[in-house]
Scaffold this motif. Structure first.
Motif, PDB file in Angstrom:
ATOM      1  N   ALA A  81      32.846  37.815  32.485  1.00  9.73           N
ATOM      2  CA  ALA A  81      33.156  37.552  33.895  1.00  9.73           C
ATOM      3  C   ALA A  81      33.323  38.849  34.683  1.00  9.73           C
ATOM      4  CB  ALA A  81      34.419  36.707  33.994  1.00  9.73           C
ATOM      5  N   THR A 125      33.806  37.859  40.372  1.00 13.49           N
ATOM      6  CA  THR A 125      34.948  37.947  39.462  1.00 13.49           C
ATOM      7  C   THR A 125      35.105  39.345  38.874  1.00 13.49           C
ATOM      8  OG1 THR A 125      33.539  37.034  37.705  1.00 13.49           O
ATOM      9  CG2 THR A 125      34.958  35.499  38.881  1.00 13.49           C
ATOM     10  N   LEU A 136      39.619  39.287  38.734  1.00 14.39           N
ATOM     11  CA  LEU A 136      39.515  38.277  37.681  1.00 14.39           C
ATOM     12  C   LEU A 136      40.904  37.924  37.174  1.00 14.39           C
ATOM     13  CD1 LEU A 136      37.747  36.633  35.634  1.00 14.39           C
ATOM     14  CD2 LEU A 136      38.000  38.601  34.096  1.00 14.39           C
ATOM     15  N   GLY A 162      40.029  43.795  37.408  1.00 16.20           N
ATOM     16  CA  GLY A 162      38.828  43.915  38.214  1.00 16.20           C
ATOM     17  C   GLY A 162      38.855  45.187  39.039  1.00 16.20           C
ATOM     18  N   SER A 209      39.596  33.230  41.280  1.00 14.52           N
ATOM     19  CA  SER A 209      39.673  34.571  41.862  1.00 14.52           C
ATOM     20  C   SER A 209      40.012  34.499  43.345  1.00 14.52           C
ATOM     21  CB  SER A 209      38.333  35.305  41.670  1.00 14.52           C
ATOM     22  OG  SER A 209      38.084  35.555  40.306  1.00 14.52           O
TER      23      SER A 209
END
Length: 312
Positions: free
Chosen positions: A45, A51, A55, A133, A184
């Motif tokens: 992901a 994402t 994430l 992320g 998200s």
């Protein structure tokens, strides 16, 4: 009882499974929910364009979580958001112990040693998620800047708790791309709400920025000069302008224009008033100047906005 509890493991294209302890007995708190995205799926992901920016890897809800606690001497791999909607607890970060009561929010950056737990006499109800992320560090930093410390406070934690619930529901629906994007988006909204509305402590007075924003909201559409606004909240014009740009992303004047334009949209959508009257209602004596401002903000004239086709 350990803090770890029923874990719903979401596997690509599979039904969620419930993980129990070695004796096959579910641990945890009555009514709780806890979901964990498997590491290989999370790694995949993080390569997705959405994402990969934000994430959610773990999320949960622990109601009346007696004896709940967690200690991570080396920190966690992800950033952590904790939101207390009832009871009380504590958190130790950077060697400082904080009390967390209803409305308390703790945002712990990745890799930072920490510990937290429920109060013995009135254990907290906790909503939480872990996130990572490329945009996660900036969001965590903005939340700390807005709060002025590790712990902030929401007057009403319900909106953020609702968004965390949406994160949990999205992950619980199955590990599809759309579900993880939904999670998200809800997480981003929750963090943005904390950044925009958090304050230092339950009993603290409004910050200078909050006082300035409150004044502008209550006096719209009247225009307040930045010098006067800064004087009201005990700051210099440059200090207040910097605060607006750092925490709201716009200058005080731009924020006032946004408020007036929001009122203009309400009147265009909800009344039959002519554009000239709407201009006056939103603080503009010159209809042409109002129309130019509206067009600059929305990419269309007020008349075009009013006659635009609406989605059904």
């Amino acid at each position: 009882m350990t803090w770890l509890s029923m874990v719903v493991s979401l596997v690509d294209m599979d039904e969620p499974t419930i993980v129990t302890d070695d004796d096959g007995i579910r641990e945890g708190f009555a009514g709780q929910r806890m979901l964990v995205v498997p590491r290989p799926t999370a790694d995949k992901a993080l390569r997705h364009p959405v994402t990969g920016r934000l994430l959610v890897t773990d999320a949960g809800y622990f109601p009346h979580a007696a004896r709940h606690g967690r200690s991570r001497p080396n920190g966690a791999a992800e950033h952590i958001l904790l939101v207390c909607t009832g009871g009380a607890g504590w958190c130790t970060v950077d060697g400082t112990r904080y009390t967390v009561s209803r409305g308390g929010v703790v945002l712990i950056p990745a890799d930072l040693p920490h510990a937290y737990g429920a109060a013995e006499d009135d254990p907290w109800t906790l909503w939480w998620f872990h996130f990572t992320g490329t945009d996660a560090p900036d969001l965590a930093r903005a939340a700390r800047t807005a709060a002025g410390g590790r712990v902030t406070h929401l007057r009403d934690p319900a909106p953020v708790a609702s968004l965390v619930s949406q994160v949990i529901d999205a992950l619980d629906s199955g590990l599809t791309v759309s579900a993880m994007v939904h999670a998200s988006g809800a997480a981003w909204h929750a963090l943005a709400h904390v950044i925009a509305t958090g304050r230092r402590s339950p009993g603290s007075n409004l910050s200078p920025l909050e006082r300035a924003v409150q004044h502008l909201q209550e006096t719209t559409p009247r225009r307040t000069p930045v010098t006067a606004l800064a004087s009201m909240v005990g700051m210099s014009q440059s200090q207040l302008s910097s605060l607006f740009r750092t925490q709201l992303g716009v200058s005080p004047l731009q924020y006032q224009v946004q408020l007036r334009m929001a009122r203009a949209r309400e009147l265009l959508d909800g009344t039959d008033l002519p554009v000239a009257a709407i201009a006056r209602e939103t603080g503009y004596d010159d209809q042409l100047y109002f129309s130019r401002q509206f067009n600059r903000q929305h990419g269309m004239t007020p008349t075009a906005y009013r006659t635009r086709p609406l989605d059904t």
